[in-house]
Design a protein around this motif. Structure first.
Motif, short mmCIF file in Angstrom:
data_model
loop_
_atom_site.label_atom_id
_atom_site.label_comp_id
_atom_site.label_asym_id
_atom_site.label_seq_id
_atom_site.Cartn_x
_atom_site.Cartn_y
_atom_site.Cartn_z
N ARG A 42 -7.12 -15.25 -3.08
CA ARG A 42 -7.14 -14.60 -1.77
C ARG A 42 -6.86 -15.63 -0.67
NH1 ARG A 42 -9.74 -10.08 0.45
NH2 ARG A 42 -10.92 -9.65 -1.43
N SER A 59 -7.97 5.04 -3.35
CA SER A 59 -8.92 4.15 -2.67
C SER A 59 -10.10 4.01 -3.62
CB SER A 59 -9.39 4.79 -1.37
OG SER A 59 -9.84 6.09 -1.65
N THR A 109 0.81 -1.23 0.00
CA THR A 109 0.00 0.00 0.00
C THR A 109 0.84 1.27 0.00
OG1 THR A 109 -1.65 -1.21 1.22
CG2 THR A 109 -1.91 1.17 1.16
N THR A 149 -14.18 -1.44 -5.40
CA THR A 149 -14.02 -2.62 -6.25
C THR A 149 -15.33 -2.84 -7.00
OG1 THR A 149 -12.57 -3.58 -4.61
CG2 THR A 149 -13.49 -5.09 -6.23
N ARG A 158 -3.96 -7.74 4.62
CA ARG A 158 -5.30 -7.59 4.03
C ARG A 158 -5.15 -7.34 2.54
NH1 ARG A 158 -7.35 -2.86 6.92
NH2 ARG A 158 -8.71 -2.62 5.12
N LEU A 159 -6.03 -7.95 1.77
CA LEU A 159 -5.98 -7.72 0.32
C LEU A 159 -7.21 -6.92 -0.11
CD1 LEU A 159 -5.04 -11.13 -1.40
CD2 LEU A 159 -3.62 -9.10 -1.16
N SER A 160 -7.00 -5.85 -0.89
CA SER A 160 -8.17 -5.21 -1.50
C SER A 160 -7.87 -5.07 -2.99
CB SER A 160 -8.44 -3.86 -0.86
OG SER A 160 -7.35 -3.00 -1.08
N TRP A 161 -8.83 -5.49 -3.81
CA TRP A 161 -8.60 -5.50 -5.27
C TRP A 161 -8.66 -4.09 -5.83
CZ3 TRP A 161 -6.86 -9.90 -7.15
CH2 TRP A 161 -7.14 -11.09 -6.45
N GLN A 162 -7.68 -3.76 -6.66
CA GLN A 162 -7.68 -2.46 -7.35
C GLN A 162 -8.13 -2.71 -8.79
OE1 GLN A 162 -6.43 0.72 -6.18
NE2 GLN A 162 -6.54 -0.18 -4.15
#
Length: 470
Positions: free
Chosen positions: A261, A243, A236, A246, A272-276
């Motif tokens: 994941r 931000s 990050t 998704t 933590r994974l958040s998809w871009q």
């Protein structure tokens, strides 16, 4: 002396414009023998460079194309370097005058940092294909020379980071060596702090390759038909990620993403994974009405839109928006590139117009044909930032500056203990000038903020004196 210099059709300015190296050399050697001779030539040359430079950077026509804008700056620089080396026997005082003139007019255009970064982006994407290594180094050195003149180096860093991220993620960089070479130059110029995040981006790309190998080793048998998913895991802090919300991925994709994941979180604890989804790309196989098969290279957003047409012949803008949950501004750009670009229009839009309206309807263009089997559908993208994007970048830069100004004030006060207002302003400006030109008003606000948080206090007798408390 003044008559010779200011003659209308044969004076110094005319010689500079026409590259009369021999005449300029004679003038230099003659004036050298007279008190104040050289300073007379130097002053006229300086004001000429400043005037023509100012015209160049404030010309709205030139500003339309960032690459041409920077190329004309480099041409101007080459011209005067040549004059100083051939006619003015590399006189140091003339070199200094040239440098101060460039620094003066480059900073008159607030978009110079963005344009220099766009110039680098253009060169490292395609402009250096087939260019010899020495020539690449020469171009990068010239870029560094312009970079040194910038007062707002942190603004350049912001843009450079955004452009580098796009190059790395789309695999569009011509040469890793050239990318690294420029980062080394920036590091030498501005220190480790400036480039640590850029180096982190390269590390992430390498680590992601290893992660994908591990993933396919673990799940290869289940997934069967080849490598359908490639994930870049980005730290990050290192990447200029926005931000983003998704969007809704097609079910075939979301199942794969879930597998990844669970694999990733199983091998790494506490992450933590958040998809871009706004940064990805996809390859789709498509069959059109006439039985023609094509492979379409699209962005993740475009893939989400196109996959909807597997189950529907006809969709309105609102239905697409509801099904994908792509932010409206991105969705409009994405539909524009799928339906309004000649030769790439895989969708049909009704009514047909350049812009996307909320009442438009879309269907697959059965008559789509292309000479190429692989069709790359770019997103309609603004090369330069639009006005609101520019404001947003500006705001982010201003926010990033606050802690840097505060850190500088605390460092200075820690060593000096007591200092008056004007000296603090001067010291802070001096400490930060390698990154940006600090605004005295902003420094004053940061001092107030530090007083509120009990780092400093005002002297009771003299309100312009500050004491260090912590």
């Amino acid at each position: 002396m003044l008559r010779l210099v200011h003659m209308e059709n044969s004076g110094l300015v005319k010689m500079l414009l026409d590259d009369k190296f021999e005449d300029l050399g004679r003038m230099y050697n003659l004036f050298r023998r007279v008190p104040n001779g050289l300073s007379t030539i130097r002053d006229v040359m300086t004001s000429h460079i400043r005037d023509t430079g100012k015209q160049l950077v404030t010309d709205p026509e030139k500003s339309k194309n960032p690459v041409e804008f920077v190329e004309s700056l480099l041409e101007k620089r080459d011209k005067y370097d040549k004059i100083i080396s051939l006619a003015f026997s590399n006189d140091k005082t003339f070199q200094n005058a040239l440098n101060s003139s460039f620094e003066y007019f480059i900073n008159l255009n607030p978009r110079s940092p963005e344009y220099i970064s766009l110039f680098v982006d253009d060169k490292l994407r395609k402009g250096l294909k087939g260019v010899k290594e020495e020539d690449i180094e020469t171009i990068l050195d010239k870029v560094m020379m312009l970079f040194r003149y910038l007062q707002e180096k942190d603004v350049f860093e912001k843009y450079y980071k955004q452009h580098l991220a796009k190059r790395l993620l789309s695999g569009k960089t011509v040469s890793d060596d050239a990318e690294r070479s420029l980062i080394v130059k920036l590091k030498t110029e501005c220190g480790y702090q400036f480039t640590s995040k850029l180096e982190g981006m390269f590390t992430d790309m390498k680590t992601s390759q290893d992660t994908m190998q591990g993933f396919y080793a673990a799940y290869g048998a289940e997934l069967g038909n080849g490598r359908t998913l490639v994930v870049q895991v980005l730290t990050t802090g290192s990447w200029p990620t926005q931000s983003s919300i998704t969007c809704n991925l097609p079910s075939e994709m979301s199942a794969l993403c879930e597998k990844f994941r669970s694999y990733y979180l199983g091998t790494h604890t506490g992450r933590r994974l958040s998809w871009q989804t706004n940064m990805g790309t996809a390859d789709l196989r498509a069959t059109f009405g006439n039985g023609q098969k094509y492979e379409l290279n699209v962005s993740t957003y475009q893939m989400c839109v196109l996959m909807l047409f597997n189950n529907a012949d006809y969709l309105s803008y609102r239905e697409i928006e509801q099904a994908t949950e792509i932010p409206p501004s991105d969705l409009k750009r994405c539909l524009q590139s799928l339906a309004c670009v000649k030769g790439k229009n895989v969708l049909r839009k009704e009514p047909m117009s350049k812009d996307i309206g909320e009442d438009d309807a879309f269907s697959v263009n059965d008559k789509f044909t292309s000479k190429l089997r692989k069709v790359k559908i770019g997103t309609v993208v603004a090369q330069k930032e639009s006005e609101p994007e520019k404001q947003e970048t500006r705001q982010r830069v201003e926010e990033d500056r606050k802690p840097q100004i505060e850190a500088a004030i605390v460092r200075i006060m820690k060593s000096r203990r007591v200092l008056d207002h004007n000296n603090i302003i001067a010291e802070v400006t001096k400490q930060l000038q390698s990154r940006f030109l600090a605004n005295p008003g902003e420094i004053k606000k940061r001092i107030e903020s530090l007083i509120e948080r009990d780092f400093l206090e005002r002297d009771n007798a003299d309100r312009r004196l500050y004491r260090y408390l912590a």
